[in-house]
Design a protein around this motif. Structure first.
Motif, mmCIF file in Angstrom:
data_model
loop_
_atom_site.group_PDB
_atom_site.id
_atom_site.type_symbol
_atom_site.label_atom_id
_atom_site.label_comp_id
_atom_site.label_asym_id
_atom_site.label_seq_id
_atom_site.Cartn_x
_atom_site.Cartn_y
_atom_site.Cartn_z
ATOM 1 N N THR A 2 0.830 -1.204 0.000
ATOM 2 C CA THR A 2 0.000 0.000 0.000
ATOM 3 C C THR A 2 0.862 1.252 0.000
ATOM 4 O OG1 THR A 2 -1.724 -1.157 1.171
ATOM 5 C CG2 THR A 2 -1.826 1.218 1.218
ATOM 6 N N GLY A 3 0.669 2.077 -1.018
ATOM 7 C CA GLY A 3 1.425 3.311 -1.158
ATOM 8 C C GLY A 3 0.520 4.523 -1.099
ATOM 9 N N ASP A 4 1.124 5.688 -1.198
ATOM 10 C CA ASP A 4 0.364 6.933 -1.225
ATOM 11 C C ASP A 4 0.089 7.278 -2.688
ATOM 12 O OD1 ASP A 4 -0.793 9.368 -0.830
ATOM 13 O OD2 ASP A 4 1.038 10.385 -0.212
ATOM 14 N N TRP A 5 -1.155 7.172 -3.088
ATOM 15 C CA TRP A 5 -1.544 7.366 -4.481
ATOM 16 C C TRP A 5 -2.141 8.740 -4.738
ATOM 17 C CZ3 TRP A 5 0.167 3.983 -7.916
ATOM 18 C CH2 TRP A 5 0.586 2.750 -7.438
ATOM 19 N N ALA A 6 -2.161 9.618 -3.743
ATOM 20 C CA ALA A 6 -2.808 10.925 -3.878
ATOM 21 C C ALA A 6 -2.177 11.789 -4.973
ATOM 22 C CB ALA A 6 -2.786 11.668 -2.548
ATOM 23 N N MET A 7 -0.881 11.714 -5.163
ATOM 24 C CA MET A 7 -0.202 12.578 -6.127
ATOM 25 C C MET A 7 0.074 11.884 -7.466
ATOM 26 S SD MET A 7 -0.151 15.305 -4.447
ATOM 27 C CE MET A 7 0.815 16.324 -5.513
ATOM 28 N N VAL A 8 -0.364 10.634 -7.603
ATOM 29 C CA VAL A 8 -0.118 9.879 -8.829
ATOM 30 C C VAL A 8 -1.188 10.207 -9.866
ATOM 31 C CG1 VAL A 8 0.000 7.558 -9.815
ATOM 32 C CG2 VAL A 8 1.034 8.022 -7.589
ATOM 33 N N ARG A 9 -0.750 10.417 -11.079
ATOM 34 C CA ARG A 9 -1.696 10.676 -12.167
ATOM 35 C C ARG A 9 -2.214 9.346 -12.701
ATOM 36 N NH1 ARG A 9 -0.749 12.701 -18.125
ATOM 37 N NH2 ARG A 9 -2.904 13.178 -18.628
ATOM 38 N N PHE A 10 -3.522 9.186 -12.665
ATOM 39 C CA PHE A 10 -4.148 7.976 -13.182
ATOM 40 C C PHE A 10 -4.607 8.231 -14.606
ATOM 41 C CE2 PHE A 10 -4.058 6.843 -8.836
ATOM 42 C CZ PHE A 10 -4.202 5.471 -8.773
ATOM 43 N N ARG A 11 -4.581 7.164 -15.393
ATOM 44 C CA ARG A 11 -4.951 7.216 -16.802
ATOM 45 C C ARG A 11 -6.175 6.332 -17.010
ATOM 46 N NH1 ARG A 11 -2.501 4.694 -21.553
ATOM 47 N NH2 ARG A 11 -1.892 3.083 -20.104
ATOM 48 N N LYS A 12 -7.194 6.868 -17.684
ATOM 49 C CA LYS A 12 -8.397 6.093 -17.950
ATOM 50 C C LYS A 12 -8.144 5.152 -19.126
ATOM 51 C CE LYS A 12 -12.589 7.914 -17.714
ATOM 52 N NZ LYS A 12 -13.873 8.553 -18.076
ATOM 53 N N SER A 13 -8.703 3.979 -19.030
ATOM 54 C CA SER A 13 -8.568 2.988 -20.099
ATOM 55 C C SER A 13 -9.109 3.532 -21.415
ATOM 56 C CB SER A 13 -9.332 1.720 -19.725
ATOM 57 O OG SER A 13 -9.436 0.869 -20.833
ATOM 58 N N SER A 14 -8.426 3.231 -22.499
ATOM 59 C CA SER A 14 -8.907 3.642 -23.824
ATOM 60 C C SER A 14 -10.170 2.881 -24.198
ATOM 61 C CB SER A 14 -7.825 3.405 -24.877
ATOM 62 O OG SER A 14 -7.507 2.025 -24.946
ATOM 63 N N ARG A 15 -10.455 1.807 -23.512
ATOM 64 C CA ARG A 15 -11.659 1.011 -23.755
ATOM 65 C C ARG A 15 -12.858 1.515 -22.954
ATOM 66 N NH1 ARG A 15 -10.802 -2.298 -28.128
ATOM 67 N NH2 ARG A 15 -8.717 -3.134 -27.999
ATOM 68 N N GLN A 22 -18.473 0.679 -17.990
ATOM 69 C CA GLN A 22 -17.415 0.120 -17.159
ATOM 70 C C GLN A 22 -16.119 0.889 -17.415
ATOM 71 O OE1 GLN A 22 -18.150 -2.236 -14.961
ATOM 72 N NE2 GLN A 22 -20.231 -2.302 -15.709
ATOM 73 N N CYS A 23 -15.627 1.580 -16.410
ATOM 74 C CA CYS A 23 -14.440 2.420 -16.577
ATOM 75 C C CYS A 23 -13.402 2.093 -15.515
ATOM 76 C CB CYS A 23 -14.797 3.894 -16.473
ATOM 77 S SG CYS A 23 -16.044 4.431 -17.639
ATOM 78 N N VAL A 24 -12.162 1.953 -15.943
ATOM 79 C CA VAL A 24 -11.065 1.763 -15.008
ATOM 80 C C VAL A 24 -9.973 2.775 -15.296
ATOM 81 C CG1 VAL A 24 -11.500 -0.700 -14.652
ATOM 82 C CG2 VAL A 24 -9.931 0.021 -16.435
ATOM 83 N N GLU A 25 -9.207 3.073 -14.248
ATOM 84 C CA GLU A 25 -8.040 3.937 -14.368
ATOM 85 C C GLU A 25 -6.845 3.184 -13.813
ATOM 86 O OE1 GLU A 25 -9.737 8.404 -13.828
ATOM 87 O OE2 GLU A 25 -9.418 7.269 -12.001
ATOM 88 N N VAL A 26 -5.673 3.484 -14.360
ATOM 89 C CA VAL A 26 -4.445 2.818 -13.954
ATOM 90 C C VAL A 26 -3.411 3.875 -13.608
ATOM 91 C CG1 VAL A 26 -2.608 1.272 -14.718
ATOM 92 C CG2 VAL A 26 -4.946 0.870 -15.460
ATOM 93 N N GLY A 27 -2.708 3.674 -12.498
ATOM 94 C CA GLY A 27 -1.622 4.557 -12.091
ATOM 95 C C GLY A 27 -0.367 3.742 -11.829
ATOM 96 N N LEU A 28 0.798 4.345 -12.012
ATOM 97 C CA LEU A 28 2.072 3.655 -11.807
ATOM 98 C C LEU A 28 2.938 4.457 -10.847
ATOM 99 C CD1 LEU A 28 4.148 1.449 -12.580
ATOM 100 C CD2 LEU A 28 4.838 2.936 -14.470
ATOM 101 N N GLN A 29 3.549 3.734 -9.908
ATOM 102 C CA GLN A 29 4.419 4.389 -8.926
ATOM 103 C C GLN A 29 5.431 3.363 -8.416
ATOM 104 O OE1 GLN A 29 3.333 7.043 -5.365
ATOM 105 N NE2 GLN A 29 2.677 5.017 -4.757
ATOM 106 N N SER A 30 6.703 3.636 -8.590
ATOM 107 C CA SER A 30 7.783 2.807 -8.040
ATOM 108 C C SER A 30 7.600 1.313 -8.291
ATOM 109 C CB SER A 30 7.914 3.056 -6.538
ATOM 110 O OG SER A 30 8.176 4.412 -6.285
ATOM 111 N N GLY A 31 7.290 0.938 -9.518
ATOM 112 C CA GLY A 31 7.163 -0.461 -9.862
ATOM 113 C C GLY A 31 5.883 -1.125 -9.397
#
Length: 62
Positions: A2-15, A22-31
């Motif tokens: 569990t990390g701090d995701w408050a400052m991470v930019r999430f990207r909405k699925s192109s689908r 049905q919508c999902v977002e994905v964020g990446l932080q430190s692997g």
């Protein structure tokens, strides 16, 4: 993991649709990848290693 995701930019699925489907977002932080519901981003998320996410995408594309 569990990390701090408050400052991470999430990207909405192109689908994801723009009409409330049905919508999902994905964020990446430190692997680590986090996946969340774009309609309810504060309701929680699923964290997994970036390698597991890559494998998941590979299986979907196959």
């Amino acid at each position: 993991m569990t990390g701090d995701w408050a400052m991470v930019r999430f990207r909405k699925s192109s689908r994801s649709s723009t009409n409330g489907g049905q919508c999902v977002e994905v964020g990446l932080q430190s692997g680590v990848v986090a996946v969340r519901d774009s309609k309810c981003p504060d309701s929680g998320l699923v964290e997994l290693p970036a390698t597991a996410w890559a494998e998941f995408l590979s299986v979907l594309r196959a």
